[in-house]
Motif scaffolding. Structure first.
Motif, mmCIF file in Angstrom:
data_model
loop_
_atom_site.group_PDB
_atom_site.id
_atom_site.type_symbol
_atom_site.label_atom_id
_atom_site.label_comp_id
_atom_site.label_asym_id
_atom_site.label_seq_id
_atom_site.Cartn_x
_atom_site.Cartn_y
_atom_site.Cartn_z
ATOM 1 N N TYR A 85 -3.241 3.928 -2.676
ATOM 2 C CA TYR A 85 -3.260 2.811 -3.622
ATOM 3 C C TYR A 85 -2.806 1.529 -2.945
ATOM 4 O O TYR A 85 -2.065 1.543 -1.956
ATOM 5 C CB TYR A 85 -2.340 3.119 -4.809
ATOM 6 C CG TYR A 85 -2.807 4.289 -5.627
ATOM 7 C CD1 TYR A 85 -3.604 4.098 -6.752
ATOM 8 C CD2 TYR A 85 -2.482 5.585 -5.252
ATOM 9 C CE1 TYR A 85 -4.063 5.174 -7.486
ATOM 10 C CE2 TYR A 85 -2.937 6.679 -5.993
ATOM 11 C CZ TYR A 85 -3.728 6.460 -7.099
ATOM 12 O OH TYR A 85 -4.190 7.524 -7.835
ATOM 13 N N ALA B 196 -1.669 -1.327 -9.732
ATOM 14 C CA ALA B 196 -2.190 -0.712 -8.518
ATOM 15 C C ALA B 196 -3.645 -0.310 -8.699
ATOM 16 O O ALA B 196 -4.079 0.035 -9.802
ATOM 17 C CB ALA B 196 -1.357 0.497 -8.148
ATOM 18 N N GLU B 197 -4.393 -0.331 -7.612
ATOM 19 C CA GLU B 197 -5.770 0.129 -7.606
ATOM 20 C C GLU B 197 -5.949 1.167 -6.510
ATOM 21 O O GLU B 197 -5.406 1.019 -5.408
ATOM 22 C CB GLU B 197 -6.728 -1.044 -7.347
ATOM 23 C CG GLU B 197 -6.709 -2.105 -8.433
ATOM 24 C CD GLU B 197 -7.707 -3.219 -8.166
ATOM 25 O OE1 GLU B 197 -8.316 -3.217 -7.066
ATOM 26 O OE2 GLU B 197 -7.880 -4.069 -9.045
ATOM 27 N N ARG B 198 -6.693 2.213 -6.817
ATOM 28 C CA ARG B 198 -6.956 3.237 -5.803
ATOM 29 C C ARG B 198 -7.895 2.668 -4.749
ATOM 30 O O ARG B 198 -8.818 1.898 -5.065
ATOM 31 C CB ARG B 198 -7.555 4.482 -6.438
ATOM 32 C CG ARG B 198 -7.608 5.668 -5.488
ATOM 33 C CD ARG B 198 -7.693 6.982 -6.211
ATOM 34 N NE ARG B 198 -7.628 8.097 -5.286
ATOM 35 C CZ ARG B 198 -7.506 9.368 -5.655
ATOM 36 N NH1 ARG B 198 -7.431 9.678 -6.954
ATOM 37 N NH2 ARG B 198 -7.450 10.337 -4.763
ATOM 38 N N ILE B 199 -7.665 3.024 -3.493
ATOM 39 C CA ILE B 199 -8.463 2.496 -2.391
ATOM 40 C C ILE B 199 -9.147 3.644 -1.657
ATOM 41 O O ILE B 199 -8.709 4.793 -1.719
ATOM 42 C CB ILE B 199 -7.613 1.667 -1.409
ATOM 43 C CG1 ILE B 199 -6.439 2.484 -0.857
ATOM 44 C CG2 ILE B 199 -7.119 0.399 -2.093
ATOM 45 C CD1 ILE B 199 -5.623 1.754 0.212
ATOM 46 N N ALA C 261 -6.931 7.875 1.742
ATOM 47 C CA ALA C 261 -8.072 7.003 1.430
ATOM 48 C C ALA C 261 -9.387 7.601 1.916
ATOM 49 O O ALA C 261 -10.448 7.007 1.704
ATOM 50 C CB ALA C 261 -7.864 5.625 2.063
ATOM 51 N N TRP D 119 0.846 -1.177 0.000
ATOM 52 C CA TRP D 119 0.000 0.000 0.000
ATOM 53 C C TRP D 119 0.890 1.238 0.000
ATOM 54 O O TRP D 119 1.978 1.225 0.586
ATOM 55 C CB TRP D 119 -0.879 0.044 1.247
ATOM 56 C CG TRP D 119 -1.779 -1.131 1.448
ATOM 57 C CD1 TRP D 119 -3.118 -1.195 1.150
ATOM 58 C CD2 TRP D 119 -1.454 -2.397 2.042
ATOM 59 N NE1 TRP D 119 -3.639 -2.416 1.501
ATOM 60 C CE2 TRP D 119 -2.629 -3.184 2.059
ATOM 61 C CE3 TRP D 119 -0.279 -2.954 2.567
ATOM 62 C CZ2 TRP D 119 -2.670 -4.475 2.565
ATOM 63 C CZ3 TRP D 119 -0.305 -4.248 3.067
ATOM 64 C CH2 TRP D 119 -1.493 -4.989 3.062
ATOM 65 N N THR E 199 -1.754 -2.791 -4.094
ATOM 66 C CA THR E 199 -1.502 -3.725 -5.180
ATOM 67 C C THR E 199 -1.161 -5.093 -4.626
ATOM 68 O O THR E 199 -0.582 -5.219 -3.548
ATOM 69 C CB THR E 199 -0.336 -3.229 -6.066
ATOM 70 O OG1 THR E 199 -0.154 -4.125 -7.166
ATOM 71 C CG2 THR E 199 0.965 -3.134 -5.291
ATOM 72 N N GLY F 126 -3.952 10.605 -3.470
ATOM 73 C CA GLY F 126 -4.728 9.398 -3.264
ATOM 74 C C GLY F 126 -3.913 8.259 -2.675
ATOM 75 O O GLY F 126 -2.690 8.334 -2.558
ATOM 76 N N ALA G 221 0.784 5.920 -0.427
ATOM 77 C CA ALA G 221 0.076 7.172 -0.681
ATOM 78 C C ALA G 221 1.075 8.312 -0.690
ATOM 79 O O ALA G 221 2.051 8.299 0.066
ATOM 80 C CB ALA G 221 -0.990 7.429 0.376
ATOM 81 N N GLU H 180 -8.770 0.328 2.894
ATOM 82 C CA GLU H 180 -9.424 -0.376 1.792
ATOM 83 C C GLU H 180 -10.935 -0.449 1.942
ATOM 84 O O GLU H 180 -11.627 -0.921 1.045
ATOM 85 C CB GLU H 180 -8.863 -1.796 1.677
ATOM 86 C CG GLU H 180 -7.420 -1.854 1.216
ATOM 87 C CD GLU H 180 -6.938 -3.283 1.005
ATOM 88 O OE1 GLU H 180 -7.600 -4.220 1.522
ATOM 89 O OE2 GLU H 180 -5.917 -3.462 0.337
#
Length: 263
Positions: free
Chosen positions: A130, A138-141, A221, A121, A132, A128, A123, A195
């Motif tokens: 993120y 990666a995905e934004r959380i 987040a 994780w 993975t 933002g 930031a 998350e």
């Protein structure tokens, strides 16, 4: 190299040292003066990170759990080489390297790398948060939208420490007011919060290096991170983090009590 790229490089460096030893369980363990365990891996990871920072950021200061503070710059890297050492020692995969960068009391970035879980994780303030699966995009959380304690899930580390803080009854009252409580523990509570998998996370006794990397990730987040008296950031001796919607209600349940050393 920008600061985030460097922090990711440091996380890769840490994982390359710690994860093979964790899998093999082939390390020596000592007891520190505060009676907590430390392994040769904790020290090796922190030394490797400090050596790299000396090469590429010689003007920055560093605070690490094992080797203390170095330098006077307001730009300070804060390192916990292995958060969850007791888990590491027992073969439990919930442990991570925590890396953050602050300018004074302002967080600039945080990285949490948990190679045994295959997760990372990070930031950067204003950009933002993120997560993975290691090796995947990666995905934004984002935190949850739960707005009632009765519907909320809390993650914590243990009951020890709440009695010393003098609010064990208040903590248990908070737990009784919630939908669900689980002891996922350490850094993982706060990453699950970021998350949106849990709605609250708290611990009664923490050091700056335990919290430094968690704060920017939780904030980016959409969450809130204070101590149990409501002091924002990682400087208050303990932590209450939330999805923001539940924060004031949780502080009220805990009595807004801070550790004795926090004024």
């Amino acid at each position: 190299m920008n600061d985030l790229d460097l922090a990711i490089e440091l996380a890769d460096l840490a994982d390359a040292i710690s994860h093979p030893h964790f899998r093999a369980q082939d390390f020596a363990v000592e007891t520190k003066p505060d009676l907590t365990p430390v392994t040769e891996c904790d020290r090796a990871v922190e030394k490797a990170i400090m050596d790299r920072l000396t090469e590429v950021r010689p003007d920055d200061s560093v605070l690490g759990e094992e080797f203390g503070a170095h330098g006077q710059s307001s730009r300070r890297w804060i390192i916990d080489p292995i958060d969850g050492t007791k888990n590491f020692v027992r073969g439990v995969p919930v442990w991570a390297t925590l890396i953050s960068l602050y300018d004074g009391d302002q967080p600039l970035l945080g990285v949490v790398s948990a190679p045994a879980l295959g997760r990372r994780w990070w930031a950067v303030t204003g950009q933002g948060a993120y997560a993975t699966e290691l090796g995947s995009p990666a995905e934004r959380i984002a935190v949850s939208s739960v707005d009632s304690l009765a519907d909320a899930s809390l993650s914590y580390s243990s009951l020890s420490g709440w009695k010393e803080l003098g609010i064990l009854d208040e903590f248990l009252d908070l737990c009784d007011s919630l939908w669900r409580t689980r002891g996922y523990g350490d850094f993982y509570s706060y990453m699950l919060l970021a998350e949106g998998a849990v709605d609250l996370a708290c611990e009664p006794e923490l050091a700056l290096y335990d919290m430094g990397a968690l704060v920017p990730i939780v904030l980016e987040a959409g969450g809130t991170f204070t101590n149990t008296a409501g002091l924002p950031g990682p400087f208050g001796g303990n932590a209450l983090a939330s999805n923001s919607r539940l924060h004031e209600a949780a502080l009220d349940r805990l009595g807004r009590v801070a550790p004795a050393e926090v004024s």
